[in-house]
Design a protein around this motif. Structure first.
Motif, PDB file in Angstrom:
ATOM      1  N   LEU A  92      -9.836 -19.061 -65.401  1.00  0.00           N
ATOM      2  CA  LEU A  92     -10.752 -18.103 -64.614  1.00  0.00           C
ATOM      3  C   LEU A  92     -10.227 -16.876 -64.372  1.00  0.00           C
ATOM      4  O   LEU A  92     -10.753 -15.812 -64.399  1.00  0.00           O
ATOM      5  N   GLY A  95     -11.190 -14.939 -67.685  1.00  0.00           N
ATOM      6  CA  GLY A  95     -12.644 -14.780 -68.040  1.00  0.00           C
ATOM      7  C   GLY A  95     -12.971 -15.941 -68.948  1.00  0.00           C
ATOM      8  O   GLY A  95     -14.044 -15.809 -69.698  1.00  0.00           O
ATOM      9  N   THR A  98     -16.288 -19.189 -66.015  1.00  0.00           N
ATOM     10  CA  THR A  98     -16.659 -18.669 -64.644  1.00  0.00           C
ATOM     11  C   THR A  98     -16.334 -19.386 -63.564  1.00  0.00           C
ATOM     12  O   THR A  98     -16.341 -20.598 -63.590  1.00  0.00           O
ATOM     13  N   TRP A  99     -16.635 -18.672 -62.554  1.00  0.00           N
ATOM     14  CA  TRP A  99     -16.453 -19.476 -61.104  1.00  0.00           C
ATOM     15  C   TRP A  99     -17.535 -20.677 -61.068  1.00  0.00           C
ATOM     16  O   TRP A  99     -17.079 -21.665 -60.814  1.00  0.00           O
ATOM     17  N   GLU A 101     -19.178 -22.252 -63.626  1.00  0.00           N
ATOM     18  CA  GLU A 101     -18.769 -23.188 -64.580  1.00  0.00           C
ATOM     19  C   GLU A 101     -17.757 -24.038 -63.969  1.00  0.00           C
ATOM     20  O   GLU A 101     -17.830 -25.178 -64.072  1.00  0.00           O
ATOM     21  N   SER A 118     -14.761 -15.260 -56.555  1.00  0.00           N
ATOM     22  CA  SER A 118     -15.158 -14.939 -57.786  1.00  0.00           C
ATOM     23  C   SER A 118     -15.210 -13.258 -58.131  1.00  0.00           C
ATOM     24  O   SER A 118     -14.972 -12.964 -59.021  1.00  0.00           O
ATOM     25  N   GLN A 119     -15.511 -12.295 -57.094  1.00  0.00           N
ATOM     26  CA  GLN A 119     -15.382 -11.002 -57.133  1.00  0.00           C
ATOM     27  C   GLN A 119     -14.285 -10.297 -57.649  1.00  0.00           C
ATOM     28  O   GLN A 119     -14.187  -9.197 -58.074  1.00  0.00           O
ATOM     29  N   PRO A 122     -12.422 -11.754 -63.476  1.00  0.00           N
ATOM     30  CA  PRO A 122     -11.133 -12.173 -64.106  1.00  0.00           C
ATOM     31  C   PRO A 122      -9.802 -11.060 -63.620  1.00  0.00           C
ATOM     32  O   PRO A 122     -10.551 -10.180 -63.177  1.00  0.00           O
ATOM     33  N   ARG A 125      -8.449  -9.739 -69.114  1.00  0.00           N
ATOM     34  CA  ARG A 125      -9.439 -10.139 -69.916  1.00  0.00           C
ATOM     35  C   ARG A 125      -8.550 -10.500 -71.228  1.00  0.00           C
ATOM     36  O   ARG A 125      -7.814  -9.601 -71.585  1.00  0.00           O
TER      37      ARG A 125
END
Length: 130
Positions: A92, A95, A98-99, A101, A118-119, A122, A125
């Motif tokens: 997470l 990246g 995703t949150w 997933e 999640s905001q 990541p 990267r």
């Protein structure tokens, strides 16, 4: 609890980058101290960029931090909790997943109305290998 110093972004990036192969291939397990360092520095980075005490993010067995502005809890189980394993957390944070997933696959649990962090992800990267 004493206030911790700021995380050096380069140090956090290096710690997480060192685990890149494992993030893509679970068979390439890193040394425990390297894994602990990457998890702790990345969680502390989240704590820095989303200061507060309304959400507790737990990545056992290595660390937990409180973050996100809002009502602070002081005793018992906090109302907003995120919990996941070290590999999912670092995926997470980079990246790789995703949150949505992570939640949909059951690798991450998030409870409470403020628990979606999640905001802020990541945190760094990393390009995928191969």
């Amino acid at each position: 609890m004493a206030k911790r110093g700021a995380v050096n972004p380069g140090e956090m990036r290096a710690a997480v980058t060192a685990l890149r192969d494992w993030l893509e291939d679970p068979e390439r397990r890193p040394a425990r101290p390297d894994l602990a360092k990457a998890v702790r520095l990345s969680l502390r980075t989240l704590e820095q960029i989303a200061p507060g005490g309304s959400v507790e993010v737990r990545v056992p067995p290595f660390a937990a931090v409180q973050c996100v502005e809002g009502p602070r809890h002081t005793r018992g189980t906090p109302p907003n909790v995120v919990e996941t394993d070290p590999r999912t957390w670092l995926q997470l944070a980079t990246g790789h997943v995703t949150w949505g997933e992570a939640v949909d696959s059951g690798r991450l649990t998030a409870s409470g109305p403020r628990s979606d962090v999640s905001q802020w992800l990541p945190l760094v990267r990393l390009e995928r290998v191969g």
